[in-house]
Write a protein that holds these residues in place. Structure first.
Motif, PDB file in Angstrom:
ATOM      1  N   VAL A   7       0.941  -1.206   0.084  1.00  0.00           N
ATOM      2  CA  VAL A   7       0.103  -0.058  -0.090  1.00  0.00           C
ATOM      3  C   VAL A   7       0.783   1.253  -0.022  1.00  0.00           C
ATOM      4  O   VAL A   7       0.475   2.290  -0.609  1.00  0.00           O
ATOM      5  CB  VAL A   7      -0.953   0.095   1.107  1.00  0.00           C
ATOM      6  N   ILE A   8       2.051   1.199   0.785  1.00  0.00           N
ATOM      7  CA  ILE A   8       2.862   2.523   0.872  1.00  0.00           C
ATOM      8  C   ILE A   8       3.313   2.699  -0.504  1.00  0.00           C
ATOM      9  O   ILE A   8       3.602   3.727  -1.158  1.00  0.00           O
ATOM     10  CB  ILE A   8       3.736   2.189   1.950  1.00  0.00           C
ATOM     11  N   GLY A   9       4.009   1.404  -0.850  1.00  0.00           N
ATOM     12  CA  GLY A   9       4.712   1.637  -2.395  1.00  0.00           C
ATOM     13  C   GLY A   9       3.586   2.043  -3.477  1.00  0.00           C
ATOM     14  O   GLY A   9       3.926   2.786  -4.243  1.00  0.00           O
ATOM     15  N   PHE A  10       2.400   1.707  -3.340  1.00  0.00           N
ATOM     16  CA  PHE A  10       1.266   2.181  -4.256  1.00  0.00           C
ATOM     17  C   PHE A  10       1.037   3.412  -4.271  1.00  0.00           C
ATOM     18  O   PHE A  10       1.099   4.256  -5.226  1.00  0.00           O
ATOM     19  CB  PHE A  10       0.157   1.269  -4.213  1.00  0.00           C
ATOM     20  N   ALA A  11       0.888   3.778  -3.100  1.00  0.00           N
ATOM     21  CA  ALA A  11       0.498   5.291  -2.614  1.00  0.00           C
ATOM     22  C   ALA A  11       1.449   6.175  -3.110  1.00  0.00           C
ATOM     23  O   ALA A  11       1.392   7.298  -3.767  1.00  0.00           O
ATOM     24  CB  ALA A  11       0.378   5.595  -1.178  1.00  0.00           C
ATOM     25  N   LEU A  12       3.027   5.781  -2.683  1.00  0.00           N
ATOM     26  CA  LEU A  12       3.906   6.625  -3.394  1.00  0.00           C
ATOM     27  C   LEU A  12       3.987   6.813  -4.866  1.00  0.00           C
ATOM     28  O   LEU A  12       4.263   7.903  -5.231  1.00  0.00           O
ATOM     29  CB  LEU A  12       5.295   6.124  -2.747  1.00  0.00           C
ATOM     30  N   LEU A  13       3.713   5.584  -5.319  1.00  0.00           N
ATOM     31  CA  LEU A  13       3.783   5.672  -6.894  1.00  0.00           C
ATOM     32  C   LEU A  13       2.691   6.458  -7.514  1.00  0.00           C
ATOM     33  O   LEU A  13       2.826   7.233  -8.554  1.00  0.00           O
ATOM     34  CB  LEU A  13       3.767   4.258  -7.428  1.00  0.00           C
ATOM     35  N   SER A  14       1.596   6.451  -6.708  1.00  0.00           N
ATOM     36  CA  SER A  14       0.444   7.305  -7.314  1.00  0.00           C
ATOM     37  C   SER A  14       0.668   8.762  -7.220  1.00  0.00           C
ATOM     38  O   SER A  14       0.512   9.707  -8.259  1.00  0.00           O
ATOM     39  CB  SER A  14      -0.652   6.821  -6.266  1.00  0.00           C
TER      40      SER A  14
END
Length: 127
Positions: A7-14
């Motif tokens: 989730v953290i990685g996805f949020a950062l990428l978003s």
């Protein structure tokens, strides 16, 4: 890998993707909503990040040579900073992540980064 890390990685990428989309679509030289460099305004000298906004726009539009000309550090420090943000957002890092963090962002690494930035800043203001 835990769901939290994903989730953290996805949020950062978003967030990076949204910022990237803005820089792809809008040329900082043509729009006033991009912040100017306060160091350049006050001193007249280029700071280490001068040209990064223009370089980001050019890079995202496939103009690699022109982006490199605006600020070559963007190619080195963008992934470095994004990875640092990712590692800082992890609440309970593994031993492997802590070891990697110490190698890439510890005191010795920080000294190398500062030396690179200082040399680059002097070089770009002389030439």
């Amino acid at each position: 890998m835990s769901i939290k890390r994903i989730v953290i990685g996805f949020a950062l990428l978003s967030v990076a993707g949204l910022i990237g989309l803005i820089y792809k679509l809008y040329n900082p030289m043509l729009y006033n909503f991009f912040p100017p460099c306060p160091i350049k305004h006050v001193t007249g000298f280029d700071c280490p990040t001068c040209g990064t906004q223009r370089a980001a726009h050019l890079l995202l539009n496939g103009e690699f040579k022109a982006a490199f000309y605006q600020n070559p550090l963007i190619f080195l420090f963008t992934p470095y900073i994004l990875f640092w943000i990712y590692l800082k957002l992890i609440k309970n890092p593994t031993a492997k992540e802590l070891k990697l963090y110490d190698k890439l962002y510890g005191n010795k690494a920080l000294k190398v980064v500062v030396i690179i930035v200082v040399i680059f800043t002097i070089w770009r203001n002389i030439f």
